[in-house]
Structure formats: structure tokens, C-alpha cells
Design an enzyme around this catalytic site. Structure first.
Site, PDB file in Angstrom:
ATOM      1  CG  HIS A 124      -0.233  -0.286   2.517  1.00  0.00           C
ATOM      2  ND1 HIS A 124       0.650   0.610   3.077  1.00  0.00           N
ATOM      3  CD2 HIS A 124      -0.249  -1.357   3.353  1.00  0.00           C
ATOM      4  CE1 HIS A 124       1.115   0.126   4.209  1.00  0.00           C
ATOM      5  NE2 HIS A 124       0.591  -1.082   4.401  1.00  0.00           N
ATOM      6  CG  HIS A 176       4.309  -1.557   2.032  1.00  0.00           C
ATOM      7  ND1 HIS A 176       3.002  -1.979   1.984  1.00  0.00           N
ATOM      8  CD2 HIS A 176       4.882  -2.244   3.048  1.00  0.00           C
ATOM      9  CE1 HIS A 176       2.797  -2.891   2.925  1.00  0.00           C
ATOM     10  NE2 HIS A 176       3.920  -3.066   3.593  1.00  0.00           N
ATOM     11  N   GLY A 233       8.985   1.909   8.585  1.00  0.00           N
ATOM     12  CA  GLY A 233       7.905   2.844   8.896  1.00  0.00           C
ATOM     13  C   GLY A 233       7.769   3.073  10.397  1.00  0.00           C
TER      14      GLY A 233
END
Ligand code: AMP
Length: 281
Positions: free
Chosen positions: A34, A37, A147
Site C-alpha cells: 500500500h 510501503h 515505517g
């Protein structure tokens, strides 16, 4: 885009790039990609000469009653997405390639691995640290991109890289959210329409916390209680944990002073979602 399945093939490609003087950027993922990423891919492309993305649903980081088998997978869509994003190499090994018969070794980042998500997912971060170390060895990145959504994960990887003198820069990228605030996650695909609506309580509760601290709240207990009451108002939400911690040690804090990480994990049915925010006071 090259698609490499074998460890030997990936090592050979990385060696060739090194010989050519290229700086390698690396984004490890479990696929079902998504925009979260993609933000890591963009950062890697900005900072490195070549970008490798790995897709590997790592069995050793899932508990026996977790979602390893049903974890969403769509290689075709993912590889089209990565190609379009300008990724140089997709590393897509299978489990037997990574953990051949007789495999015995794992990495523990003591203390940090047992807090927050580690408490409800014993063994999870041992699995994460081990696969990331193996992938670093195979891909030989100069920089690797993670992340902030998985705040504990990136802290553990940074600790491991420092402790083991790894020659890789660990870059943390901000949380990417849906327009309504829900943090993007491959696991959001599990949510039905009701669960999807209910899951908004996560980001709403953290936004409330941010405002409360902005308005002068300094008591961590009251802050966590306020988040809890927002989440408890959502009938589909079952709280795993809510904690205000020191972002370097993950130890709970009593007071919001300096930088504090507020992290939570909540079940919606059998789907466990996490989110967090860093607050400064
Ligand atoms: P995963 O495929 O879920 O293991 O995630 C692979 C990498 O993407 C990890 O470094 C995650 O922290 C990162 N990531 C996942 N979701 C997001 C998001 N919403 N925003 C930023 N990074 C993310």
C-alpha cells in the site's frame, strides 16, 4: 525490475552493484503493498542508487494462533506496483530458502523485545530481528527504510544494527494514513465495513491525546485513561494495550515531559491493529 528468488542470486546482484560503486537502498516488507510501503520506496529511491524491496511473509514472527496462513498475499499486484514505482529488484524468497532444514540461529534484542507488542506476541521480535539481520546480510544495503507505524520494530532494528556494528543506516519514515486517519496496513484488508468504521477510533484517540497534551495535560495516567475511554466507546474494539513510554527504552512514563511515545494495539474481531504517536511537551 529484476525478480530474484534465491539467496545466492540476490547476493551476487548486490556484489555486482557494490563493485559498480552503487549505494543500495532496501525496503523489507511482507507484501500486500500500500502507499505506506510506497513511501519507503520513494525515500529509498531519493537516497540510494538502486532500490531492493523484499516480500517475505516471515513465519517465525507469527505466533501459533496468529494470522500467518491467512496473511494477505498478491504477488502479481505487488510486483506491478513495484515496477511502476521504479524499484530495481524484488527479492522474493520462499521459506525453505531462508530457513533450510537444520536452521537453528536467532537474534534477541533483550528488554526492548519484551515490551508493548512483545508482551502479547512472545517471540515476535526475535523473528523480526532474525529475518531483518538475514536480509541485511543477503541484500547488503547501505540504507534500509522502516515505517514509524511499527515504532517498536524500528527501535529494535536500530538497536540491533548499533549493537552488531552493522554497516547500514536505518531510516525511519513517517506513518502514512488513509484520508480519514486510519494508519495504512495490509491487515486493514481483514476489516469488514463495520470494522473499518470502528478502526477509526485508533487515530481519533491518538489525535485526542495530541490535543490534550497541546492543551497542557502532563499526567500520563490521565492521558492513557482518556484514550481508553474513547476506545471503549467503540463496541467492536477490544484493547490489547495502551501505553505512554520513553521512545528510547519503551519504559512507561508517569509524566509527559520531553518526547513520549504513545502506542496502542487494539483488536477488531480477530484483526489486531497498531498505531502510535510521538508527543513532545
Ligand atoms: P509490513 O509489510 O507490514 O511488514 O511493513 C513493511 C514496512 O512498511 C515496515 O517498515 C512498516 O513499518 C512499513 N509500513 C507499514 N505500514 C506503514 C504505514 N502506514 N506508514 C509507513 N510505513 C508503513
Amino acid at each position: 525490475m529484476k525478480v530474484v528468488k534465491s539467496v545466492a542470486g540476490m547476493k551476487a546482484l548486490a556484489r555486482q552493484w557494490k563493485r559498480d560503486g552503487k549505494r543500495i537502498g532496501f525496503v523489507p516488507t511482507m507484501g500486500y503493498l500500500h502507499d505506506g510501503h510506497l513511501s519507503l520506496v520513494r525515500e529509498s529511491k531519493a537516497r540510494a542508487d538502486v532500490t531492493v524491496v523484499s516480500i517475505f511473509v516471515n513465519p517465525t514472527q507469527f505466533g501459533p494462533n496468529e494470522d500467518f496462513k491467512k496473511y494477505p498475499r498478491d504477488l502479481e499486484k505487488d510486483s506491478a506496483y513495484l515496477k511502476k514505482a521504479g524499484v530495481d529488484c524484488l527479492f522474493y524468497p520462499d521459506a525453505a530458502e531462508i530457513y533450510p532444514p537444520g536452521y537453528r540461529t536467532s537474534v534477541e534484542v533483550e528488554g526492548l523485545q519484551d515490551r508493548l507488542c512483545g508482551r502479547s506476541r512472545p517471540g515476535h521480535f526475535r523473528g523480526v530481528a532474525t529475518i531483518v539481520l538475514k536480509l541485511f546480510d543477503i541484500v547488503a544495503p547501505d540504507a534500509a527504510f522502516f515505517g514509524a507505524k511499527d515504532a517498536q520494530q524500528v527501535l529494535i532494528i536500530k538497536r540491533m544494527a548499533a549493537d552488531l556494528d552493522l554497516d547500514v543506516e536505518i531510516v525511519t519514515c513517517p506513518i502514512v494514513r488513509e484520508p480519514d486517519g486510519l494508519a495504512m496496513s495490509s491487515r486493514n484488508a481483514y476489516l469488514g465495513p463495520e470494522g473499518r468504521k470502528a478502526a477509526l477510533a485508533l487515530s481519533m484517540s491518538l489525535r485526542w491525546a495530541e490535543k490534550a497534551v497541546g492543551a497542557g495535560e502532563r499526567d500520563a495516567g490521565r492521558l492513557v485513561a482518556g484514550i481508553r475511554s474513547i476506545l471503549e466507546a467503540e463496541p467492536l474494539a477490544r484493547i490489547d494495550y495502551i501505553e505512554a513510554v520513553d521512545p528510547a527504552t519503551l519504559e512507561p512514563v508517569a509524566e509527559i515531559r520531553g518526547e513520549v511515545l504513545v502506542a496502542l494495539a487494539v483488536f477488531f474481531g480477530s484483526t489486531r491493529l497498531i498505531d502510535n504517536v510521538r508527543l513532545t511537551a
